[in-house]
Scaffold this motif. Sequence first.
Motif, PDB file in Angstrom:
ATOM      1  N   ILE A 160       0.832  -1.222   0.000  1.00  0.00           N
ATOM      2  CA  ILE A 160       0.000   0.000   0.000  1.00  0.00           C
ATOM      3  C   ILE A 160       0.864   1.270   0.000  1.00  0.00           C
ATOM      4  N   ARG A 161       2.085   1.161   0.443  1.00  0.00           N
ATOM      5  CA  ARG A 161       2.967   2.336   0.553  1.00  0.00           C
ATOM      6  C   ARG A 161       3.480   2.730  -0.825  1.00  0.00           C
ATOM      7  N   ARG A 162       3.156   3.947  -1.273  1.00  0.00           N
ATOM      8  CA  ARG A 162       3.697   4.405  -2.561  1.00  0.00           C
ATOM      9  C   ARG A 162       4.790   5.433  -2.276  1.00  0.00           C
ATOM     10  N   GLN A 163       5.956   5.267  -2.947  1.00  0.00           N
ATOM     11  CA  GLN A 163       7.024   6.227  -2.667  1.00  0.00           C
ATOM     12  C   GLN A 163       7.962   6.256  -3.867  1.00  0.00           C
ATOM     13  N   GLY A 164       8.046   7.357  -4.538  1.00  0.00           N
ATOM     14  CA  GLY A 164       8.989   7.464  -5.660  1.00  0.00           C
ATOM     15  C   GLY A 164       8.446   6.859  -6.936  1.00  0.00           C
TER      16      GLY A 164
ATOM     17  N   GLY B 276       3.959   8.260 -12.104  1.00  0.00           N
ATOM     18  CA  GLY B 276       3.288   8.226 -10.788  1.00  0.00           C
ATOM     19  C   GLY B 276       4.050   7.353  -9.808  1.00  0.00           C
ATOM     20  N   GLU B 277       3.826   7.630  -8.519  1.00  0.00           N
ATOM     21  CA  GLU B 277       4.556   6.896  -7.474  1.00  0.00           C
ATOM     22  C   GLU B 277       4.161   5.422  -7.485  1.00  0.00           C
ATOM     23  N   VAL B 278       5.140   4.577  -7.270  1.00  0.00           N
ATOM     24  CA  VAL B 278       4.903   3.121  -7.295  1.00  0.00           C
ATOM     25  C   VAL B 278       4.769   2.572  -5.880  1.00  0.00           C
ATOM     26  N   LYS B 279       4.172   1.409  -5.787  1.00  0.00           N
ATOM     27  CA  LYS B 279       4.157   0.659  -4.517  1.00  0.00           C
ATOM     28  C   LYS B 279       5.596   0.246  -4.224  1.00  0.00           C
ATOM     29  N   VAL B 280       6.083   0.433  -3.013  1.00  0.00           N
ATOM     30  CA  VAL B 280       7.495   0.111  -2.750  1.00  0.00           C
ATOM     31  C   VAL B 280       7.756  -1.374  -2.958  1.00  0.00           C
ATOM     32  N   LEU B 281       6.722  -2.193  -2.964  1.00  0.00           N
ATOM     33  CA  LEU B 281       6.905  -3.622  -3.232  1.00  0.00           C
ATOM     34  C   LEU B 281       7.366  -3.880  -4.650  1.00  0.00           C
TER      35      LEU B 281
END
Length: 593
Positions: A237-241, A248-253
């Motif tokens: 769920i965490r989007r960053q970078g 658009g920001e991606v899911k860090v996974l």
Amino acid sequence: MEHAPKAIDVTNDVEMRTFNFFTMGIDGHPLGLHLDMAIPTILNNADEEQQKDWLPKAANREFIATYAQTEMGHGTNLKKLETTATYDPKTQEFVLNSPTITSTKWWPGNLGKSSNYAVVMAQLYTQGKCHGAHPFFVQLRDLNTHKPLKGITVGDIGPKFGMNTVDNGFLQFDHVRTPRRSMFMKHAKVLPDGRYVPPVHDKLNYSAMVFIRAAIVSGMAYHLLVTSTIAVRYSAIRRQGEITPGAGEVKVLDYQTQQHRIFPQLARGLAFRLSGQYIMKLYTQTMDDIRNGDISAVPDLHALSCGLKAVTTHHAALGLEQCRMACGGHGYSQASGFPLHYSVAVGACTYEGENMVMLLQTARHLMKIAKAIRAGQSPKSNKIVDYLFHKGPPKCLIDQAYDTNYRNVLESFEHLARRQTLEVYDKLVQLQQQGRNYEQAWNDCAVELCKATRAHVRTFLARTFVEEIDKISDLSIKSVLQDLLQLYLYYEVTECATGLLEDGFMTGQQHKYAKKKIYEALEKIRPNAVSIVDSFDFQDRELHSVLGRRDGNVYENLLKWAQSSPLNKTDVLPFHHKYLGKMMEEARQRSKI
Ligand SMILES: CC/C=C\C/C=C\C/C=C\C/C=C\C=C\C(=O)SCCNC(=O)CCNC(=O)[C@H](O)C(C)(C)COP(=O)(O)OP(=O)(O)OC[C@H]1O[C@@H](n2cnc3c(N)ncnc32)[C@H](O)[C@@H]1OP(=O)(O)O
Ligand SMILES: Cc1cc2nc3c(=O)[nH]c(=O)nc-3n(C[C@H](O)[C@H](O)[C@H](O)COP(=O)(O)OP(=O)(O)OC[C@H]3O[C@@H](n4cnc5c(N)ncnc54)[C@H](O)[C@@H]3O)c2cc1C
């Protein structure tokens, strides 16, 4: 009580009790040691009459017992425990005493305030002779007032690194008398006249420790799977970078580094779960054998449980930390659940046998096998160690086109374990030929001995994982688990690459091949990652984590969690004006001067 809890299942259904211990007891509960050390001690060390008396009451929770072995001055070296139990034939009693400050029992869980009984390990003296550490079932507190009995000083040892809901305690005896029959008498006995009857195997008194060591393996699996669940869900769920600028920001996974950090912990969790089931079955079978007079499996159980306990606890500690770090700042919050899970799991590197000591116990077993190999003896039919007698392929074959059931990877692990075991054995022999005594030579080889144990345990974990996945008939499940198996095996190859490259068994090209297989597995796991962790069906209350919530509503609940902090009950804290407010006011006044 209206809904009195039903009696504890004291049969050898250790699997469920273990799981209860590690799940219910995640940060410890007053019956932790009662369930998983006191009851196993009664089951395995009390004679029939004692079991008839103590077991139903233990199952019915008529008392709470702990396992009091470690002392302030000694935890590992049981030979040097100082608490004494001296037999008095005149009164047919043992006199328990704590002769020194360092003999104070120190650390036993639930000893401080909850328990009114304890299994006490004490040096047994009778007819003027010491027979070593033996277990005694001793009442510590009055069953009605809960006050310590005469001659007993007991209390809590104070706050610890973690598990602060467990009242780990201290205990001192001042010449406390206890009936002769408070000595566990299934194996060793002291007759009314004081004569000592030795056990068939002098380590049967240690069976409760073996149980927990075996149970810890599944406990480590539990912790790794729980924390991987938290990390995977949060990373989904965490989007960053951005990966593609402007997209658009991606899911860090979706970051390969995030997958490389978390997915191996998922894979190890499964591997440990499968080996945890194996070792627990071996424990149960061995205890049944002992009841039928067969102690032949005791050394194998001890060696495997020590090695698995040391390796799985160490890797779990490292893996939980990786999962925490993968969750950024929120991973450092108590709201994540990581501090709780980590502080409990990492204690297992120490309790139930400090890991270095456990690795060396397994190494003792391996050196006996090495001696037999060097003497040209043929293997016993024992799948755990037989491979050490075999001659594997001279070169690594992991990059061969077809590696049915990962035979070539397993042979690489076997090669390393075989080479490490035999090389350190040869060094042991050489040092003694050069004049060192055995104990000094042993100490001078200890680091390499530990490496031999790790290589042997790695081989066992890998083989068990391959064999268990092979048994799965549901092809859709099998395919997902095979991705995790592929990741596990090639990740372990890279983890032990130094040993495989050291003698030229594996080439640099093959090491690159292993890395390629890791990245391939990460890609295959990514689309299934959330479904895999959801399939474990952990309840949110077990995860203790806002980040790992099944509904994924992290941010709203993170704010709610923070707002529920006692600090936020008032906008201005009561002491503000008395200290900080006063300080700033005075500073402002001074600046006007
Ligand atoms: C999973 C986490 C998640 C949640 C958990 C939540 C809560 C849990 C909270 C806390 C944990 C709960 C309880 C913790 C309890 C404890 O810690 S209890 C105390 C544990 N203490 C130890 O483990 C002590 C370690 N030391 C030893 O076991 C021994 O001292 C020793 C190092 C094994 C040496 O023993 P000893 O000195 O008696 O023996 P030696 O003379 O050296 O001979 C060794 C030979 O004996 C054989 N041996 C040793 N032990 C055993 C055994 N248990 N079974 C069978 N055989 C044994 C060994 O193989 C040697 O044989 P040889 O080579 O043929 O000579
Ligand atoms: C959370 C927790 C719960 C516990 N619960 C219980 C309990 O319920 N009941 C109980 O009886 N005990 C309990 N213990 C105590 C635990 O079993 C001991 O701490 C453990 O056995 C290690 O003994 P020690 O602490 O005396 O360390 P020591 O034995 O003093 O060892 C200290 C260090 O020296 C090194 N070392 C020691 N011996 C050797 C050796 N032979 N070879 C190489 N290196 C060595 C190791 O690095 C070791 O870490 C608990 C401990 C913890 C942390």
